[in-house]
Design a protein around this motif. Structure first.
Motif, PDB file in Angstrom:
ATOM      1  N   SER A  93     -22.061 -27.218 -10.079  1.00 24.81           N
ATOM      2  CA  SER A  93     -20.985 -27.075 -10.365  1.00 24.81           C
ATOM      3  C   SER A  93     -20.466 -25.742  -8.610  1.00 24.81           C
ATOM      4  O   SER A  93     -21.331 -25.245  -8.094  1.00 24.81           O
ATOM      5  CB  SER A  93     -20.244 -25.875 -11.125  1.00 24.81           C
ATOM      6  N   GLY A  94     -19.596 -25.769  -8.479  1.00 27.58           N
ATOM      7  CA  GLY A  94     -18.833 -25.049  -7.357  1.00 27.58           C
ATOM      8  C   GLY A  94     -18.046 -23.513  -8.349  1.00 27.58           C
ATOM      9  O   GLY A  94     -18.817 -24.093  -9.069  1.00 27.58           O
ATOM     10  N   GLY A  95     -17.278 -22.608  -7.329  1.00 25.43           N
ATOM     11  CA  GLY A  95     -16.666 -21.820  -7.896  1.00 25.43           C
ATOM     12  C   GLY A  95     -17.855 -20.351  -8.112  1.00 25.43           C
ATOM     13  O   GLY A  95     -19.436 -20.325  -7.793  1.00 25.43           O
ATOM     14  N   HIS A  96     -17.846 -19.149  -8.366  1.00 26.84           N
ATOM     15  CA  HIS A  96     -18.405 -18.044  -8.488  1.00 26.84           C
ATOM     16  C   HIS A  96     -18.394 -17.356  -9.549  1.00 26.84           C
ATOM     17  O   HIS A  96     -16.844 -17.535 -10.373  1.00 26.84           O
ATOM     18  CB  HIS A  96     -17.314 -17.279  -7.200  1.00 26.84           C
ATOM     19  N   GLY A  97     -19.422 -17.569 -10.276  1.00 29.61           N
ATOM     20  CA  GLY A  97     -19.481 -17.238 -11.568  1.00 29.61           C
ATOM     21  C   GLY A  97     -19.381 -17.921 -12.249  1.00 29.61           C
ATOM     22  O   GLY A  97     -19.302 -19.161 -12.459  1.00 29.61           O
ATOM     23  N   ALA A  98     -20.860 -18.089 -13.053  1.00 26.69           N
ATOM     24  CA  ALA A  98     -21.176 -19.429 -14.098  1.00 26.69           C
ATOM     25  C   ALA A  98     -21.207 -18.773 -16.174  1.00 26.69           C
ATOM     26  O   ALA A  98     -20.876 -19.992 -15.720  1.00 26.69           O
ATOM     27  CB  ALA A  98     -22.704 -19.851 -14.123  1.00 26.69           C
ATOM     28  N   TYR A  99     -21.232 -17.699 -16.221  1.00 28.90           N
ATOM     29  CA  TYR A  99     -21.192 -17.823 -17.740  1.00 28.90           C
ATOM     30  C   TYR A  99     -20.409 -18.030 -17.393  1.00 28.90           C
ATOM     31  O   TYR A  99     -18.959 -16.849 -17.304  1.00 28.90           O
ATOM     32  CB  TYR A  99     -22.168 -16.623 -18.231  1.00 28.90           C
ATOM     33  N   LEU A 100     -19.598 -18.147 -18.935  1.00 29.83           N
ATOM     34  CA  LEU A 100     -17.989 -18.535 -19.584  1.00 29.83           C
ATOM     35  C   LEU A 100     -17.156 -18.134 -18.578  1.00 29.83           C
ATOM     36  O   LEU A 100     -15.872 -17.782 -18.665  1.00 29.83           O
ATOM     37  CB  LEU A 100     -17.950 -16.992 -20.304  1.00 29.83           C
ATOM     38  N   ALA A 101     -17.451 -19.672 -17.323  1.00 31.75           N
ATOM     39  CA  ALA A 101     -16.101 -19.171 -16.404  1.00 31.75           C
ATOM     40  C   ALA A 101     -15.804 -20.540 -15.427  1.00 31.75           C
ATOM     41  O   ALA A 101     -14.986 -20.933 -15.434  1.00 31.75           O
ATOM     42  CB  ALA A 101     -17.588 -18.536 -14.903  1.00 31.75           C
ATOM     43  N   ASN A 102     -16.412 -22.120 -15.692  1.00 33.64           N
ATOM     44  CA  ASN A 102     -16.652 -23.242 -15.338  1.00 33.64           C
ATOM     45  C   ASN A 102     -16.311 -24.375 -16.486  1.00 33.64           C
ATOM     46  O   ASN A 102     -16.667 -25.559 -15.955  1.00 33.64           O
ATOM     47  CB  ASN A 102     -17.514 -23.649 -14.083  1.00 33.64           C
TER      48      ASN A 102
END
Length: 500
Positions: free
Chosen positions: A463-472
């Motif tokens: 995935s892209g984006g910053h922050g993985a848990y409960l984020a994407n």
């Protein structure tokens, strides 16, 4: 740490590197403060629901435990009152300069639901920001505008204005920041966490650290391994003492290149409506963006809302870097690009960036942490060379990640040397990381993983984006962390969660 716009502003200010030799955080035995008093909880004045608040008093300078004190704002969302309750889970915010209290307010209820009320979920505002005793350097509004505080060079790569601004900010903080500014550091945040653990009456803490909070969490686990229970590091940077902080910023050049294709594919999707589709093909989005940024370098556009700074090329580049943090930002980013490209007159669309300057306290904490943690190069010619090379390799970020920061003019050496993260300690750490993170790239997380050795397992999310848990919305990644927090089970080895 998807992150809020305010959280983005803080998380985006992550940067920079060190030349210090590795060592552990130590406080002389004779300087150990008396155990803090138990916390007095009461309903939070500004928070709805069951959140409680308290204040923790800690030493301004842990070498002088009987001297001046600072207050830390603490918040708590209580877990279920049942035999299955495990203890306390600490939420460690990103930044530097992020508010733990604010992050608990946005993520606490979902975290409590995911963990079935097994923990009291606790957070605090680091010294200097939010409801804690605030730091203030008296920096001008113009110098606190995000594309000024971050060292975006001139359109031709010139860093003269960056040098002057960095010198002003360093002088302001070292002249007017006082003892508070001198005692803002990762080392003291770690000590504050240990004071909080003692005040909570917990033998051990579990934790969820995000972005810069992963470094704080890793340092705490290195210094107090016997005080850690279940430890989650979400979106980690390289912890090597020779690369922390300045190296984190430099990594954002390649990180933007890693994550930009996600936005390009979204913006060229044939199903996208005309108000958001930027090109017929994904490969056309990047050259179009670079051309538009160059035009705005030469002729900035004004917004209809006078509260917003003009849209310069650098402000568009900063909006892109920030917009890559979460897919939720893709729509307003595309609207901004289309309006800047295809319209005339004042811009009437949303600005992805904040209209005004960053707050005094968060700016002071960012500068204080980066400059107090590690020593920075002072040779300005080396920055000019680095900016020139980085602009050529990574035009999306135009040399900003390797530019001149106030730390180049810092006159005091770090009080504490940065910690080397090692495999020594309990095997109770779970890392989670997006594969295409625009701020803390996957390659940095691999360095954290190597440093921790068998202490950790790494869950990589496609995935892209910053922050993985409960984020994407990646169920595989969320499930891995939730299972670890609720059962203690980790994967037998590192795993990759497919795109969803």
């Amino acid at each position: 740490m998807a992150l809020s716009n305010r959280a983005h502003r803080k998380a985006l200010l992550l940067t920079l590197s060190a030349t210090a030799v590795a060592a552990t955080l130590t406080v002389p035995a004779q300087a150990s403060p008396a155990p803090p008093a138990a916390l007095t909880w009461k309903p939070c004045a500004s928070a709805a629901g069951a959140t409680e608040c308290a204040t923790l008093s800690v030493p301004m300078d842990y070498r002088d435990p009987r001297g001046q004190r600072v207050d830390l704002a603490v918040s708590r969302l209580r877990g279920a009152d049942s035999p299955a309750k495990r203890g306390t889970l600490l939420v460690i915010p990103g930044g530097p300069g992020g508010s733990g209290v604010a992050r608990l307010a946005t993520k606490g209820a979902e975290l409590r639901k995911q963990t079935g009320g097994a923990y009291d979920i606790v957070a605090f505002d680091p010294r200097g920001v939010g409801g804690s005793t605030q730091a203030d350097c008296g920096i001008s509004d113009d110098d606190r505008e995000i594309t000024h505080l971050r060292p975006w060079p001139g359109p031709d790569g010139d860093i003269t204005a960056n040098i002057a601004r960095a010198r002003r900010v360093a002088t302001a903080c070292q002249t007017d920041g006082g003892a508070m500014l001198r005692n803002i550091s990762t080392a003291n945040e770690v000590r504050d966490i240990e004071s909080l653990r003692t005040a909570l009456g917990e033998e051990k803490l579990s934790a969820w650290g995000v972005s810069y909070g992963t470094y704080v969490g890793a340092v705490y686990a290195q210094k107090y391994p016997h005080r850690t229970d279940r430890w989650v590091l979400d979106s980690s940077g390289d912890p090597d003492p020779n690369r922390v902080e300045r190296g984190w910023s430099a990594n954002m050049s390649a990180a933007a290149d890693d994550s930009f294709p996600d936005f390009a594919a979204w913006a060229a999707d044939p199903s996208r409506d005309r108000a958001h589709r930027l090109a017929e093909r994904a490969e056309d989005v990047r050259p179009m963006f670079l051309e538009l940024a160059a035009k705005l370098d030469a002729a900035p556009r004004k917004f209809a809302d006078p509260a917003h700074f003009p849209l310069t090329g650098n402000r568009l580049r900063q909006a892109l870097q920030q917009g890559l943090y979460t897919k939720n930002s893709f729509e307003p980013l595309a609207e901004l690009i289309l309006a800047a490209r295809d319209t005339t007159g004042p811009l009437k669309v949303r600005d992805v960036l904040p209209g005004g300057p960053l707050g005094q306290s968060e700016t002071a904490v960012v500068v204080g942490t980066l400059c107090n943690d590690v020593s920075w190069p002072h040779d300005l010619r080396s920055y000019a060379r680095a900016v020139t090379a980085d602009r050529a390799r990574h035009p999306l970020t135009a040399g900003m990640p390797v530019g001149v920061m106030p730390c180049a003019f810092w006159k005091t050496a770090p009080t504490d040397k940065p910690v080397r993260i090692t495999p020594r300690g309990p095997s109770n750490i779970l890392m989670i990381q997006n594969l295409r993170d625009p701020s803390t790239p996957h390659r940095g997380a691999l360095e954290m993983r190597r440093s921790l050795g068998d202490r950790a397992r790494l869950v990589t999310v496609d995935s892209g984006g910053h922050g993985a848990y409960l984020a994407n919305g990646n169920a595989c990644g969320d499930r891995a962390v939730t299972d670890f927090l609720t059962t203690g089970r980790r994967p037998a080895g590192d795993v990759v969660c497919p795109k969803q």
